[in-house]
Write an enzyme that holds these catalytic residues in place. Structure first.
Site, PDB file in Angstrom:
ATOM      1  CG  ASP A 254      30.457  11.382  36.490  1.00 26.56           C
ATOM      2  OD1 ASP A 254      31.177  12.095  35.774  1.00 26.56           O
ATOM      3  OD2 ASP A 254      30.853  10.856  37.556  1.00 26.56           O
TER       4      ASP A 254
ATOM      5  CD  GLU B 291      36.802   9.853  32.509  1.00 26.91           C
ATOM      6  OE1 GLU B 291      37.270   9.002  33.283  1.00 26.91           O
ATOM      7  OE2 GLU B 291      36.764  11.067  32.791  1.00 26.91           O
TER       8      GLU B 291
HETATM    9  O1  FUB Z   1      33.096  10.930  38.654  1.00 23.40           O
HETATM   10  C1  FUB Z   1      34.220  10.088  38.686  1.00 23.40           C
HETATM   11  C2  FUB Z   1      34.783   9.911  37.326  1.00 23.40           C
HETATM   12  O2  FUB Z   1      35.148  11.176  36.792  1.00 23.40           O
HETATM   13  C3  FUB Z   1      33.814   9.349  36.318  1.00 23.40           C
HETATM   14  O3  FUB Z   1      33.578   7.984  36.436  1.00 23.40           O
HETATM   15  C4  FUB Z   1      34.510   9.770  35.084  1.00 23.40           C
HETATM   16  O4  FUB Z   1      33.745   9.631  33.922  1.00 23.40           O
HETATM   17  C5  FUB Z   1      34.837  11.221  35.412  1.00 23.40           C
HETATM   18  O5  FUB Z   1      33.749  12.077  35.204  1.00 23.40           O
END
Ligand code: FUB
Length: 367
Positions: free
Chosen positions: A57, A264
């Site tokens: 991320d 997301e």
């Molecule tokens: O890294 C944990 C979670 O997985 C992140 O918050 C999401 O965007 C995904 O990449």
């Protein structure tokens, strides 16, 4: 230190992040088997930026003429994979910097841990950072003592930290994946939200629901959120609003449109006076984008920036450095497919004359 990876390496199975029902898990198992059966070698288009930790991320920014990267810090906590992403059990953050895009990556060490944060219990997920008046802000989601994701902020006088957290999460914050965008007029906006493990689906009434609820397949999909930040960047200056993502006919993208609906990993950048809202489509594993004329949107869907990577999640940031544009992203190449052990990478982005971003792949399949 950069990895000099010997190529090709075996393509690992795509491993599920979380699934809402058994059918979805079966579908994912099939995808994993197919991917193993059909492809046994691949060539990656870029290498992990670091190899002594797992990082994911990556939120990249240019501060003090350097590229600073604020990633999640993956590790193997031993938590079994489940529907809510418990296996992403991160407990701290490191900050990284590069003097230039091809340069060495400096690890500035641990800058914030879950023990430092009074309100947080676990799962420090995708963070972002911002600078204002010489002060630096680290925004991060974590689950609180009630197992509800909130978004916190921690401050420092240096981009490399360490960061001192506020006692409480940002009032009115929920869900995951904060991305703070500084507009050309000096206002700051936070985009946030993520469905499934990110809990956005629990907030449709304004209160946290005990059960997951999603709009029907033909209804508008759950929208990411935006809130203008207060002058001190420590709170929301307004109630979070929906970010509208429209199709080519001006209609909201629907829940059933899995290839294009928001999942997301919101990110916003500006190019040629337009606002580019990019995000992960989650279970279809793309980084997609939409363009609008205001930080609030609406944004009209344009296409895919990055096709699926090795691993289940796909999460990125986009930054300009010395006239070139870069995509920071992650994959699970270094861990040979463990979805919760990812590595941050970067590639240059190209725009065409109409401002469209050329679709990128992170690897090529070899015969
Ligand atoms: O890294 C944990 C979670 O997985 C992140 O918050 C999401 O965007 C995904 O990449």
């Amino acid at each position: 230190m950069k990895l000099k990876q010997s190529l090709p390496i075996l393509l690992p199975a795509l491993i599920a992040f979380g699934c809402k029902d058994n059918n979805k898990q079966e579908e994912k198992d099939e995808v994993a088997e197919d991917s193993l059966a059909q492809q046994d070698t691949i060539r990656y288009h870029s290498e992990p930026l670091i190899t002594d930790h797992y990082t994911a991320d990556p939120s990249a920014h240019v501060f003090e003429d350097k590229i600073f990267i604020y990633p999640s810090h993956d590790w193997d906590s031993g938590k079994p994979e489940d529907d809510t992403g418990n296996h992403f059990n991160m407990k701290d953050y490191h900050v990284y910097s590069m003097e230039d895009p091809n340069g060495e990556v400096t690890d500035h060490g641990e800058v914030l841990t879950v023990e430092d944060v009074a309100w947080a219990e676990r799962q420090m997920w995708a963070p972002d950072a911002a600078e204002k008046d010489g002060k630096y802000y680290l925004f991060f989601p974590a689950k609180d003592k009630d197992d509800i994701f909130r978004i916190g902020v921690a401050t420092s006088n240096n981009p490399e930290g360490p960061f001192t957290p506020e006692e409480e999460p940002i009032e009115g914050s929920y869900s995951i994946d904060p991305a703070v965008y500084k507009d050309t007029d000096g206002e700051y906006y936070m985009y946030f939200g993520g469905i499934w493990g990110g809990q956005l689906q629990r907030w449709q009434t304004g209160e946290f629901a005990e059960e997951d609820e999603y709009p029907a397949d033909d209804e508008p999909a759950l929208r990411p959120k935006i809130a203008k930040m207060s002058d001190d960047l420590l709170s929301f200056a307004e109630e979070p609003k929906d970010v509208e993502i429209l199709d080519e006919n001006g209609e909201p993208i629907t829940t059933g449109d899995n290839d294009r609906r928001f999942f997301e990993a919101a990110w916003v950048h500006q190019y040629n006076d337009k606002y580019y809202f990019s995000y992960s489509t989650g279970d279809t594993h793309n980084i997609a984008y939409a363009i609008g004329d205001s930080p609030y949107g609406p944004f009209t869907y344009q296409g895919v920036i990055l096709e699926p990577v090795v691993g289940w999640t796909n999460h990125h940031s986009i930054v300009e450095y010395e006239g070139k544009w870069y995509l920071f992203y992650h994959d699970s190449s270094l861990s040979e497919g463990k979805t919760y052990l990812r590595s941050m990478k970067m590639m240059e982005i190209e725009y065409d004359e109409d401002g469209k971003i050329k679709t990128m792949q992170s690897y090529t399949e070899l015969d």
